[in-house]
Design a protein around this motif. Structure first.
Motif, PDB file in Angstrom:
ATOM      1  N   MET A 274       0.847  -1.202   0.000  1.00 57.48           N
ATOM      2  CA  MET A 274       0.000   0.000   0.000  1.00 57.48           C
ATOM      3  C   MET A 274       0.882   1.251   0.000  1.00 57.48           C
ATOM      4  N   ARG A 275       1.908   1.248   0.792  1.00 50.92           N
ATOM      5  CA  ARG A 275       2.814   2.394   0.850  1.00 50.92           C
ATOM      6  C   ARG A 275       3.498   2.610  -0.495  1.00 50.92           C
ATOM      7  N   LEU A 276       3.968   1.505  -1.089  1.00 56.90           N
ATOM      8  CA  LEU A 276       4.642   1.613  -2.375  1.00 56.90           C
ATOM      9  C   LEU A 276       3.680   2.121  -3.459  1.00 56.90           C
ATOM     10  N   SER A 277       2.413   1.644  -3.391  1.00 50.14           N
ATOM     11  CA  SER A 277       1.421   2.083  -4.379  1.00 50.14           C
ATOM     12  C   SER A 277       1.156   3.573  -4.257  1.00 50.14           C
ATOM     13  N   VAL A 278       1.014   4.080  -3.040  1.00 47.22           N
ATOM     14  CA  VAL A 278       0.752   5.511  -2.814  1.00 47.22           C
ATOM     15  C   VAL A 278       1.930   6.342  -3.308  1.00 47.22           C
ATOM     16  N   GLN A 279       3.174   5.900  -2.970  1.00 47.38           N
ATOM     17  CA  GLN A 279       4.354   6.642  -3.384  1.00 47.38           C
ATOM     18  C   GLN A 279       4.480   6.675  -4.918  1.00 47.38           C
ATOM     19  N   SER A 280       4.203   5.498  -5.534  1.00 45.29           N
ATOM     20  CA  SER A 280       4.294   5.432  -6.994  1.00 45.29           C
ATOM     21  C   SER A 280       3.233   6.308  -7.653  1.00 45.29           C
ATOM     22  N   PHE A 281       1.999   6.297  -7.124  1.00 45.97           N
ATOM     23  CA  PHE A 281       0.921   7.102  -7.690  1.00 45.97           C
ATOM     24  C   PHE A 281       1.227   8.590  -7.526  1.00 45.97           C
ATOM     25  N   GLU A 282       1.780   8.950  -6.359  1.00 43.27           N
ATOM     26  CA  GLU A 282       2.090  10.370  -6.113  1.00 43.27           C
ATOM     27  C   GLU A 282       3.184  10.842  -7.067  1.00 43.27           C
ATOM     28  N   ARG A 283       4.159   9.955  -7.304  1.00 41.63           N
ATOM     29  CA  ARG A 283       5.279  10.358  -8.160  1.00 41.63           C
ATOM     30  C   ARG A 283       4.865  10.444  -9.634  1.00 41.63           C
ATOM     31  N   LYS A 284       3.978   9.581 -10.075  1.00 41.34           N
ATOM     32  CA  LYS A 284       3.597   9.525 -11.488  1.00 41.34           C
ATOM     33  C   LYS A 284       2.278  10.226 -11.787  1.00 41.34           C
ATOM     34  N   PHE A 285       1.656  10.841 -10.785  1.00 44.00           N
ATOM     35  CA  PHE A 285       0.342  11.443 -11.004  1.00 44.00           C
ATOM     36  C   PHE A 285       0.454  12.662 -11.925  1.00 44.00           C
ATOM     37  N   ASN A 286      -0.375  12.656 -12.964  1.00 43.49           N
ATOM     38  CA  ASN A 286      -0.422  13.772 -13.913  1.00 43.49           C
ATOM     39  C   ASN A 286      -1.885  13.988 -14.293  1.00 43.49           C
ATOM     40  N   PRO A 290      -4.099  11.382 -20.381  1.00 46.16           N
ATOM     41  CA  PRO A 290      -5.395  10.884 -20.888  1.00 46.16           C
ATOM     42  C   PRO A 290      -5.813   9.552 -20.266  1.00 46.16           C
ATOM     43  N   THR A 291      -4.836   8.794 -19.704  1.00 43.20           N
ATOM     44  CA  THR A 291      -5.183   7.481 -19.087  1.00 43.20           C
ATOM     45  C   THR A 291      -5.263   7.579 -17.576  1.00 43.20           C
ATOM     46  N   ILE A 292      -5.466   8.804 -17.075  1.00 41.21           N
ATOM     47  CA  ILE A 292      -5.464   9.003 -15.625  1.00 41.21           C
ATOM     48  C   ILE A 292      -6.583   8.221 -14.940  1.00 41.21           C
ATOM     49  N   LYS A 293      -7.729   8.134 -15.602  1.00 35.25           N
ATOM     50  CA  LYS A 293      -8.855   7.412 -14.981  1.00 35.25           C
ATOM     51  C   LYS A 293      -8.534   5.926 -14.832  1.00 35.25           C
ATOM     52  N   GLU A 294      -7.921   5.328 -15.866  1.00 32.41           N
ATOM     53  CA  GLU A 294      -7.557   3.914 -15.766  1.00 32.41           C
ATOM     54  C   GLU A 294      -6.526   3.695 -14.659  1.00 32.41           C
ATOM     55  N   LYS A 295      -5.532   4.604 -14.584  1.00 30.87           N
ATOM     56  CA  LYS A 295      -4.511   4.480 -13.539  1.00 30.87           C
ATOM     57  C   LYS A 295      -5.110   4.662 -12.145  1.00 30.87           C
ATOM     58  N   LEU A 296      -6.065   5.611 -12.028  1.00 29.69           N
ATOM     59  CA  LEU A 296      -6.707   5.837 -10.731  1.00 29.69           C
ATOM     60  C   LEU A 296      -7.526   4.607 -10.322  1.00 29.69           C
ATOM     61  N   SER A 297      -8.178   4.023 -11.316  1.00 26.75           N
ATOM     62  CA  SER A 297      -8.971   2.820 -11.027  1.00 26.75           C
ATOM     63  C   SER A 297      -8.058   1.655 -10.597  1.00 26.75           C
ATOM     64  N   TYR A 299      -5.098   1.963  -9.233  1.00 29.08           N
ATOM     65  CA  TYR A 299      -4.565   2.328  -7.928  1.00 29.08           C
ATOM     66  C   TYR A 299      -5.585   2.015  -6.829  1.00 29.08           C
ATOM     67  N   SER A 300      -6.842   2.392  -7.076  1.00 27.51           N
ATOM     68  CA  SER A 300      -7.903   2.140  -6.098  1.00 27.51           C
ATOM     69  C   SER A 300      -8.108   0.634  -5.882  1.00 27.51           C
ATOM     70  N   GLU A 301      -8.052  -0.130  -6.957  1.00 28.76           N
ATOM     71  CA  GLU A 301      -8.244  -1.579  -6.845  1.00 28.76           C
ATOM     72  C   GLU A 301      -7.128  -2.222  -6.014  1.00 28.76           C
ATOM     73  N   THR A 302      -5.879  -1.691  -6.208  1.00 32.48           N
ATOM     74  CA  THR A 302      -4.754  -2.224  -5.413  1.00 32.48           C
ATOM     75  C   THR A 302      -4.954  -1.941  -3.938  1.00 32.48           C
ATOM     76  N   LEU A 303      -5.369  -0.709  -3.622  1.00 34.69           N
ATOM     77  CA  LEU A 303      -5.593  -0.364  -2.217  1.00 34.69           C
ATOM     78  C   LEU A 303      -6.739  -1.186  -1.618  1.00 34.69           C
TER      79      LEU A 303
END
Length: 470
Positions: A274-286, A290-297, A299-303
């Motif tokens: 969970m920590r690694l997922s949050v750090q990775s999402f924070e670092r790569k968040f843009n 255009p694929t932000i929704k898929e990445k957010l989904s 990320y949410s599924e991993t959490l």
């Protein structure tokens, strides 16, 4: 006490027999000695009388021609006279008890008589319960010259003494029999008095348990030694209660520490991804990606997955910590087991019921949990090296119990793990918390049932569950 009385009786009996024997021997010796002295005195008087025969060896038979019979009759013994070479001169044998003819003396007696300082030989022999005592001395003339050998023999019949001994022993035996019976009675009552107190202490010691309150011993009538033992026991009970309280407290603290360590360990496992997922999402968040929704989904599924893992961990510990609540209802165990197996897709699982119907008062959810846990463990024991994997589930009735067996031909359980198989947190798998078997063991024991297993490494394992029908 009984042994002492018995030994005393035997020793006194032996001493009595020996004493009677010695007294009889002493009496016979004194009696014979008196008769011997009197006989020799009469012979000396006869030799001092004036006779027509000179006092020589050859004339002894003539001098005592008739007189020898009178002497033998008066003193109740046998008188025999011999020359110096042992040849018989005259004897009162016709008046003897055994009516035997006299014989010459042996050379041994003549030599022994000559070599003795007091010139006297005593011989004894027993024949048919009669003791024959004989004495050999020299016959001297008025000038003390040896002219012959005198043999005096008496028959000592000890029948009277033996009769007295038998009567005395019979009376003594009656006395000691009475003493023996008295000793047995005293020993019985005394031992009963002592062992009654010891028995009470023994029963209390058998009832002593570490996990319960133990009663102290109170006896009103007991010896000082027993009272000392009771005081020691009561002091031990006090110390045992203190130790039990300390031990219970220590075990609770240890259990909580172990549980806390296990919970912390299990929670840390999902927290890391969970920590690694949050750090990775924070670092790569843009936001403009255009694929932000898929990445957010994603990320949410991993959490959510890690949160579900944490939730299952919390539920597992919660279920283990509390005793399962039972909702008993009348169930067809054969049918419940069949439906429990439907969730498994493995084709090597075989259900072999021994009964058409088998009813028992059980909790349906808990019964399913027991079966699924055992079958899941069996499937995990099947390895790639198992040529023809097979799991068999059997249900049968044994008296007032339901017997369920789950067997597999998997890798088995190694010897050093058999004692730990039902321990919480113990597992041989890379995943899992090791609470499954411990949990179902709690469920089964709550029904007053039992679970056991047999296993051979690389051959397979058989788990057996016994549950009461009522």
């Amino acid at each position: 006490m009984i042994l002492l009385v018995l030994l005393a009786s035997i020793l006194i009996l032996i001493v009595t027999i020996v004493q009677y024997g010695e007294q009889t021997d002493d009496y016979n010796i004194l009696r014979f000695s008196r008769k011997e002295n009197a006989t020799k005195h009469d012979i000396e008087i006869e030799l001092k009388r004036k006779t027509t025969y000179p006092i020589t060896t050859s004339n002894l038979a003539k001098i005592f021609q008739d007189r020898i019979y009178d002497i033998a009759y008066v003193h109740k013994l046998t008188v025999s006279m011999y020359d110096m070479d042992g040849g018989l001169l005259k004897s009162s044998i016709p008046y003897n008890f055994d009516k035997k003819e006299g014989t010459n003396l042996s050379i041994d007696i003549i030599k022994e008589l000559a070599n003795n300082s007091d010139h006297k030989v005593i011989k004894d022999r027993d024949e048919k319960g009669i003791t024959y005592q004989s004495s050999y001395t020299y016959i001297t003339d008025t000038r003390f010259k040896r002219i012959g050998i005198l043999k005096l023999q008496i028959a000592q019949d000890n029948e009277e003494q033996e009769k007295e001994l038998r009567e005395f022993i019979s009376r003594l035996s009656l006395v000691y029999l009475l003493m023996f019976i008295t000793a047995i009675s005293l020993a019985y009552f005394l031992s009963s008095y002592i062992t009654r107190s010891i028995q009470a202490i023994s029963e209390k010691i058998k009832e002593t348990r570490l996990n319960q309150r133990n009663e102290k011993i109170t006896l009103n009538s007991a010896s000082s030694e027993i009272n000392s033992l009771i005081d020691s026991y009561n002091n031990m009970i006090d110390q045992l209660e203190e130790s039990a309280v300390k031990l219970a407290k220590s075990e609770r603290e240890q259990a909580w520490r172990e549980m806390a360590k296990q919970v912390a360990h299990e929670i840390k496992n999902p927290l890391t991804p969970m920590r690694l997922s949050v750090q990775s999402f924070e670092r790569k968040f843009n936001p403009e990606d255009p694929t932000i929704k898929e990445k957010l989904s994603e990320y949410s599924e991993t959490l959510i997955q890690q949160i579900d893992v944490m939730s299952s961990i919390a539920s597992a510990f919660s279920d283990f910590a509390k005793m399962p609540t039972q909702r008993r209802e009348r169930l067809d165990v054969v049918d419940i087991v069949k439906h429990s197996l439907d969730i498994f897709s493995e084709d090597y699982i075989h259900y072999i019921p021994q009964e058409i119907e088998l009813f028992a008062n059980l909790d349906k959810t808990q019964l399913i949990r027991i079966l699924t846990n055992l079958i899941k463990n069996a499937t995990q024991a099947i390895t790639e090296n198992t040529a023809t994997p097979r799991i068999e589930v059997k249900v049968t009735s044994e008296g007032n119990n339901v017997k369920i067996t789950v067997s597999d031909n998997g890798k088995g359980i190694i010897e050093q793990n058999k004692e730990l198989i039902f321990e919480p947190k113990f597992t041989t798998k890379t995943s899992g918390m090791g609470l499954g078997l411990a949990m179902i063991k709690n469920i089964i024991e709550a029904y007053d049932g039992s679970i056991s297993f047999t296993s051979t490494e690389n051959i397979g394992t058989v788990f057996t569950v016994i549950l009461p029908k009522n």
